[in-house]
Design an enzyme around this catalytic site. Structure first.
Site, PDB file in Angstrom:
ATOM      1  N   HIS A   1       4.607  -8.632 -27.239  1.00  0.00           N
ATOM      2  CA  HIS A   1       3.604  -9.184 -26.321  1.00  0.00           C
ATOM      3  C   HIS A   1       4.031  -8.994 -24.875  1.00  0.00           C
ATOM      4  O   HIS A   1       5.174  -8.644 -24.591  1.00  0.00           O
ATOM      5  CB  HIS A   1       3.314 -10.669 -26.616  1.00  0.00           C
ATOM      6  CG  HIS A   1       4.436 -11.617 -26.315  1.00  0.00           C
ATOM      7  ND1 HIS A   1       5.354 -12.020 -27.267  1.00  0.00           N
ATOM      8  CD2 HIS A   1       4.809 -12.240 -25.167  1.00  0.00           C
ATOM      9  CE1 HIS A   1       6.215 -12.867 -26.726  1.00  0.00           C
ATOM     10  NE2 HIS A   1       5.922 -13.021 -25.451  1.00  0.00           N
TER      11      HIS A   1
ATOM     12  N   GLU B  49       0.531 -13.464 -23.482  1.00  0.00           N
ATOM     13  CA  GLU B  49       0.959 -14.840 -23.236  1.00  0.00           C
ATOM     14  C   GLU B  49       0.676 -15.159 -21.768  1.00  0.00           C
ATOM     15  O   GLU B  49       0.862 -14.301 -20.896  1.00  0.00           O
ATOM     16  CB  GLU B  49       2.470 -14.957 -23.509  1.00  0.00           C
ATOM     17  CG  GLU B  49       3.017 -16.372 -23.327  1.00  0.00           C
ATOM     18  CD  GLU B  49       4.530 -16.456 -23.594  1.00  0.00           C
ATOM     19  OE1 GLU B  49       5.185 -15.396 -23.722  1.00  0.00           O
ATOM     20  OE2 GLU B  49       5.051 -17.595 -23.670  1.00  0.00           O
TER      21      GLU B  49
ATOM     22  N   HIS C 173       7.338 -11.337 -18.368  1.00  0.00           N
ATOM     23  CA  HIS C 173       8.239 -10.593 -19.251  1.00  0.00           C
ATOM     24  C   HIS C 173       7.448  -9.728 -20.221  1.00  0.00           C
ATOM     25  O   HIS C 173       6.249  -9.919 -20.405  1.00  0.00           O
ATOM     26  CB  HIS C 173       9.175 -11.527 -20.043  1.00  0.00           C
ATOM     27  CG  HIS C 173       8.485 -12.457 -20.987  1.00  0.00           C
ATOM     28  ND1 HIS C 173       8.101 -13.737 -20.631  1.00  0.00           N
ATOM     29  CD2 HIS C 173       8.103 -12.323 -22.277  1.00  0.00           C
ATOM     30  CE1 HIS C 173       7.522 -14.329 -21.658  1.00  0.00           C
ATOM     31  NE2 HIS C 173       7.499 -13.488 -22.674  1.00  0.00           N
TER      32      HIS C 173
END
Lengths: 134, 134
Positions: free
Chosen positions: A79, A130, A7
């Protein structure tokens, strides 16, 4: 090592307005807001055919998003999240290369119920990354 | 209306170092650098299983990336690109909703040989959004 882009997270100052923009103006499929107290955020998931956009808004008094939105009051890209097969192997490989893992370096359970880690933006081209175990 | 996430573009101050980071440290498949004089950038494509990351660096004296890198010298996430089926229909729908299209509002041919447009970050949650006809 990295697999799919899981994502992209966009920090937004007004979650309802952001969800309406993606649903009505951009014509995408958006979820109801989901509180994630352990991460200090409320999330709306935008489902695209090949990945997700996450609209994230601070939840609680110590949200990790508060500083970002103070600097970027209109919101911004917070992010990106890459999938890895084995998060501990990925972490150890990255640490051996000199990259810094945020926090205590141990994976936490993320928004999708899977182990996640965050990597230091200074070691990844100014981008907060991440990693999520696929 | 929006379809797949076509790519995420990361502006980087050192293209060779960025390509090496994605290839060697993150273990991804990266292309050779490709100059795109019409867009004022040199691009390295990082191929992920479901989308692409584009590492972009200024090319020439009037690159649209120069201001971004002046503000973010370590680099950062520059824009995200969504695919649409019909870029003129998408543009007209967005303009009717009050959103601003950058430049003269006419699609240009983008990095993948297809028509693209950029949307004003102030109308899209502080995020620079590119649309590409699929």
């Amino acid at each position: 090592m990295i697999g799919k882009l899981n994502h992209v997270a966009l920090a937004v100052p007004d979650l309802a307005a952001a969800a309406a923009l993606y649903r009505d103006t951009l014509g995408a499929s958006v979820s109801e807001p989901l509180d994630q107290p352990a991460h200090g955020v409320t999330v709306v998931f935008v489902t695209l055919p090949n990945t997700k956009i996450e609209l994230v808004h601070p939840l609680g008094d110590s949200s990790p998003l508060a500083g970002f939105l103070a600097k970027n009051p209109a919101g911004g890209i917070h992010h990106i999240c890459y999938e890895v097969e084995d998060i501990l192997a990925a972490r150890d490989r990255l640490k051996a290369s000199g990259a810094r893992v945020l926090g205590d370096g141990e994976p936490k359970i993320g928004a999708h119920g899977k182990p996640v880690l965050f990597l230091h933006p200074k070691d990844f081209l100014g981008t907060l990354v991440e990693l999520e175990q696929a």
